[in-house]
Design a protein around this motif. Sequence first.
Motif, PDB file in Angstrom:
ATOM      1  N   GLU A  29       0.848  -1.188   0.000  1.00 24.66           N
ATOM      2  CA  GLU A  29       0.000   0.000   0.000  1.00 24.66           C
ATOM      3  C   GLU A  29       0.890   1.247   0.000  1.00 24.66           C
ATOM      4  O   GLU A  29       2.099   1.169   0.213  1.00 24.66           O
ATOM      5  N   ALA A  30       0.294   2.400  -0.232  1.00 32.12           N
ATOM      6  CA  ALA A  30       1.057   3.649  -0.251  1.00 32.12           C
ATOM      7  C   ALA A  30       1.516   4.017   1.158  1.00 32.12           C
ATOM      8  O   ALA A  30       0.796   3.781   2.135  1.00 32.12           O
ATOM      9  N   PRO A  31       2.709   4.585   1.300  1.00 30.00           N
ATOM     10  CA  PRO A  31       3.151   5.076   2.613  1.00 30.00           C
ATOM     11  C   PRO A  31       2.217   6.179   3.117  1.00 30.00           C
ATOM     12  O   PRO A  31       1.554   6.860   2.335  1.00 30.00           O
ATOM     13  N   GLY A  32       2.191   6.355   4.427  1.00 34.55           N
ATOM     14  CA  GLY A  32       1.319   7.367   5.012  1.00 34.55           C
ATOM     15  C   GLY A  32       2.092   8.437   5.749  1.00 34.55           C
ATOM     16  O   GLY A  32       3.287   8.303   6.023  1.00 34.55           O
ATOM     17  N   ALA A  33       1.371   9.513   6.082  1.00 32.76           N
ATOM     18  CA  ALA A  33       1.886  10.601   6.925  1.00 32.76           C
ATOM     19  C   ALA A  33       3.217  11.152   6.428  1.00 32.76           C
ATOM     20  O   ALA A  33       4.158  11.340   7.205  1.00 32.76           O
ATOM     21  N   LEU A  34       3.311  11.426   5.129  1.00 33.30           N
ATOM     22  CA  LEU A  34       4.535  12.018   4.589  1.00 33.30           C
ATOM     23  C   LEU A  34       4.682  13.444   5.110  1.00 33.30           C
ATOM     24  O   LEU A  34       3.757  14.250   5.028  1.00 33.30           O
ATOM     25  N   ARG A  35       5.865  13.747   5.636  1.00 34.05           N
ATOM     26  CA  ARG A  35       6.151  15.076   6.174  1.00 34.05           C
ATOM     27  C   ARG A  35       7.449  15.601   5.580  1.00 34.05           C
ATOM     28  O   ARG A  35       8.360  14.831   5.284  1.00 34.05           O
ATOM     29  N   GLY A  36       7.515  16.918   5.431  1.00 32.32           N
ATOM     30  CA  GLY A  36       8.712  17.550   4.905  1.00 32.32           C
ATOM     31  C   GLY A  36       9.139  18.719   5.766  1.00 32.32           C
ATOM     32  O   GLY A  36       8.325  19.583   6.095  1.00 32.32           O
ATOM     33  N   GLU A  37      10.402  18.733   6.129  1.00 38.26           N
ATOM     34  CA  GLU A  37      10.959  19.828   6.936  1.00 38.26           C
ATOM     35  C   GLU A  37      11.942  20.617   6.079  1.00 38.26           C
ATOM     36  O   GLU A  37      12.938  20.069   5.601  1.00 38.26           O
ATOM     37  N   PRO A  38      11.680  21.906   5.865  1.00 36.02           N
ATOM     38  CA  PRO A  38      12.609  22.698   5.053  1.00 36.02           C
ATOM     39  C   PRO A  38      13.908  22.963   5.794  1.00 36.02           C
ATOM     40  O   PRO A  38      13.923  23.180   7.009  1.00 36.02           O
ATOM     41  N   THR A  39      15.005  22.929   5.071  1.00 33.71           N
ATOM     42  CA  THR A  39      16.313  23.279   5.606  1.00 33.71           C
ATOM     43  C   THR A  39      16.967  24.254   4.632  1.00 33.71           C
ATOM     44  O   THR A  39      16.389  24.621   3.611  1.00 33.71           O
ATOM     45  N   ASP A  40      18.178  24.669   4.963  1.00 35.11           N
ATOM     46  CA  ASP A  40      18.921  25.565   4.083  1.00 35.11           C
ATOM     47  C   ASP A  40      19.357  24.788   2.846  1.00 35.11           C
ATOM     48  O   ASP A  40      20.184  23.886   2.928  1.00 35.11           O
ATOM     49  N   ARG A  41      18.730  25.089   1.696  1.00 37.06           N
ATOM     50  CA  ARG A  41      18.992  24.430   0.417  1.00 37.06           C
ATOM     51  C   ARG A  41      18.694  22.930   0.463  1.00 37.06           C
ATOM     52  O   ARG A  41      19.334  22.128  -0.221  1.00 37.06           O
ATOM     53  N   GLY A  42      17.706  22.551   1.267  1.00 39.36           N
ATOM     54  CA  GLY A  42      17.370  21.139   1.344  1.00 39.36           C
ATOM     55  C   GLY A  42      16.007  20.897   1.968  1.00 39.36           C
ATOM     56  O   GLY A  42      15.322  21.818   2.413  1.00 39.36           O
ATOM     57  N   VAL A  43      15.621  19.608   1.978  1.00 39.91           N
ATOM     58  CA  VAL A  43      14.352  19.177   2.566  1.00 39.91           C
ATOM     59  C   VAL A  43      14.584  17.837   3.252  1.00 39.91           C
ATOM     60  O   VAL A  43      15.204  16.933   2.671  1.00 39.91           O
ATOM     61  N   ARG A  44      14.091  17.705   4.490  1.00 37.44           N
ATOM     62  CA  ARG A  44      14.114  16.424   5.199  1.00 37.44           C
ATOM     63  C   ARG A  44      12.719  15.819   5.143  1.00 37.44           C
ATOM     64  O   ARG A  44      11.744  16.452   5.553  1.00 37.44           O
ATOM     65  N   LEU A  45      12.643  14.573   4.641  1.00 41.68           N
ATOM     66  CA  LEU A  45      11.370  13.878   4.505  1.00 41.68           C
ATOM     67  C   LEU A  45      11.303  12.701   5.470  1.00 41.68           C
ATOM     68  O   LEU A  45      12.320  12.053   5.744  1.00 41.68           O
ATOM     69  N   SER A  46      10.103  12.421   5.954  1.00 42.89           N
ATOM     70  CA  SER A  46       9.864  11.228   6.771  1.00 42.89           C
ATOM     71  C   SER A  46       8.442  10.757   6.513  1.00 42.89           C
ATOM     72  O   SER A  46       7.575  11.548   6.109  1.00 42.89           O
ATOM     73  N   TRP A  47       8.180   9.465   6.744  1.00 40.28           N
ATOM     74  CA  TRP A  47       6.866   8.902   6.459  1.00 40.28           C
ATOM     75  C   TRP A  47       6.660   7.629   7.270  1.00 40.28           C
ATOM     76  O   TRP A  47       7.594   7.111   7.902  1.00 40.28           O
ATOM     77  N   GLN A  48       5.436   7.113   7.227  1.00 42.72           N
ATOM     78  CA  GLN A  48       5.099   5.875   7.917  1.00 42.72           C
ATOM     79  C   GLN A  48       5.082   4.724   6.920  1.00 42.72           C
ATOM     80  O   GLN A  48       4.555   4.857   5.808  1.00 42.72           O
ATOM     81  N   ALA A  49       5.641   3.592   7.324  1.00 46.48           N
ATOM     82  CA  ALA A  49       5.677   2.418   6.460  1.00 46.48           C
ATOM     83  C   ALA A  49       4.292   1.789   6.362  1.00 46.48           C
ATOM     84  O   ALA A  49       3.564   1.723   7.356  1.00 46.48           O
ATOM     85  N   PRO A  50       3.891   1.319   5.177  1.00 45.94           N
ATOM     86  CA  PRO A  50       2.606   0.619   5.066  1.00 45.94           C
ATOM     87  C   PRO A  50       2.667  -0.729   5.787  1.00 45.94           C
ATOM     88  O   PRO A  50       3.709  -1.390   5.799  1.00 45.94           O
ATOM     89  N   ALA A  51       1.547  -1.129   6.349  1.00 47.03           N
ATOM     90  CA  ALA A  51       1.496  -2.383   7.103  1.00 47.03           C
ATOM     91  C   ALA A  51       0.993  -3.546   6.270  1.00 47.03           C
ATOM     92  O   ALA A  51       1.204  -4.710   6.630  1.00 47.03           O
ATOM     93  N   THR A  52       0.327  -3.260   5.134  1.00 46.58           N
ATOM     94  CA  THR A  52      -0.266  -4.332   4.335  1.00 46.58           C
ATOM     95  C   THR A  52       0.061  -4.161   2.860  1.00 46.58           C
ATOM     96  O   THR A  52       0.430  -3.074   2.396  1.00 46.58           O
TER      97      THR A  52
END
Length: 361
Positions: A165-188
């Motif tokens: 399934e598609a990952p959930g809760a994708l989040r992005g944190e802006p940084t200086d000339r960059g972006v930090r991404l994190s997400w939740q792994a699908p369970a099924t």
Amino acid sequence: MSGGRRQHAVAVVAVVVVVVLGACGRRGNPVPPETRFPQAVNDLTAVAREGGIELTWTVPRRRFDNSRILEPGVARLFRVDDAGTGDPRPALLHGDRIRGYTQIATFRLQEPPSPYLRGGRITYIDRSGLVFGRRYTYVVLTTDAQGRTGPPSARVSVTYIAPPEAPGALRGEPTDRGVRLSWQAPATLVDGSPVRDPLTYEVLRAPDPVAAPTVIGRTNPGVTAFEDRGLENDRTYYYAVRAVRSADKMTAAGAASERIAVTPVKTTAPAPVAGLVAVPSRGEVRLSWQPSREPDVATYILYRAAGSAPPARVGAVRPPATTFVDRNLRPGTYRYTVTAQDASARANESRPSNEVIVTVP
């Protein structure tokens, strides 16, 4: 001419005629085989994705004799499926088809071209009657506008396994000339069964909300974070993530997550201004300082404090100016500092310069 000589001449002529007539029946130089047909596709790939199998290849631009194809015709995609045991069915050309394979799609290469053709490459998702666990083998044929069909591409096979399934809760944190991404792994998986092995992830990025995203990176198994670097500050980027399952040398990519928009911002302030000098006179103070070496300084901000009061902003100038006159002052002692502010969306401001103290007469 004597009778003997005439008979000899007739015999010679007869021999010549026989030789000439015999030569007319001889086979000449071998005719070279047809070399004007298109070259075979050499980069066909197939990947199982959510809802189908994605096939991609480059359309041949040259013929077997290496001449350019000026009038392209069509590309045709063939498929056969089996239980996945043994070698896939061989791709044998039979007329203009592949023996034992079913033609599942045709792509126009002439103007107007097929919508699946972009930048010389065809990308097509096969969604027709796929069954999890079956092996699907694909072959491509290319035919020019004159009806000459090239040899089959190399076969490519993929076993259609259930993707995540598609990952959930994708989040992005802006940084200086960059972006930090994190997400939740699908369970099924899409068939409802649980995910048993660590998944890898493809990170996709697009320059605007409607553009097709492209893969910019992949994670190691089980990693649910990614950092995108080297971006342009104050420009918005659009991200999505999809999970990829690997099992028994088979791969299946799931659907992409919802897109998010993230705008990198500069977080580093300019270096402090140096060399502040103050020259007092009646009712005013003339201030000057050294120009900042930072390339993106947009404003110099002047601060003044009297006695034990905290500094207050009294003015600002834009580079290349490096002077300021503080007027309408009452007699007394004043403290001054100057800061540099950059042109970023956050308007980062440097630490104060050296402090100068002056007395206005």
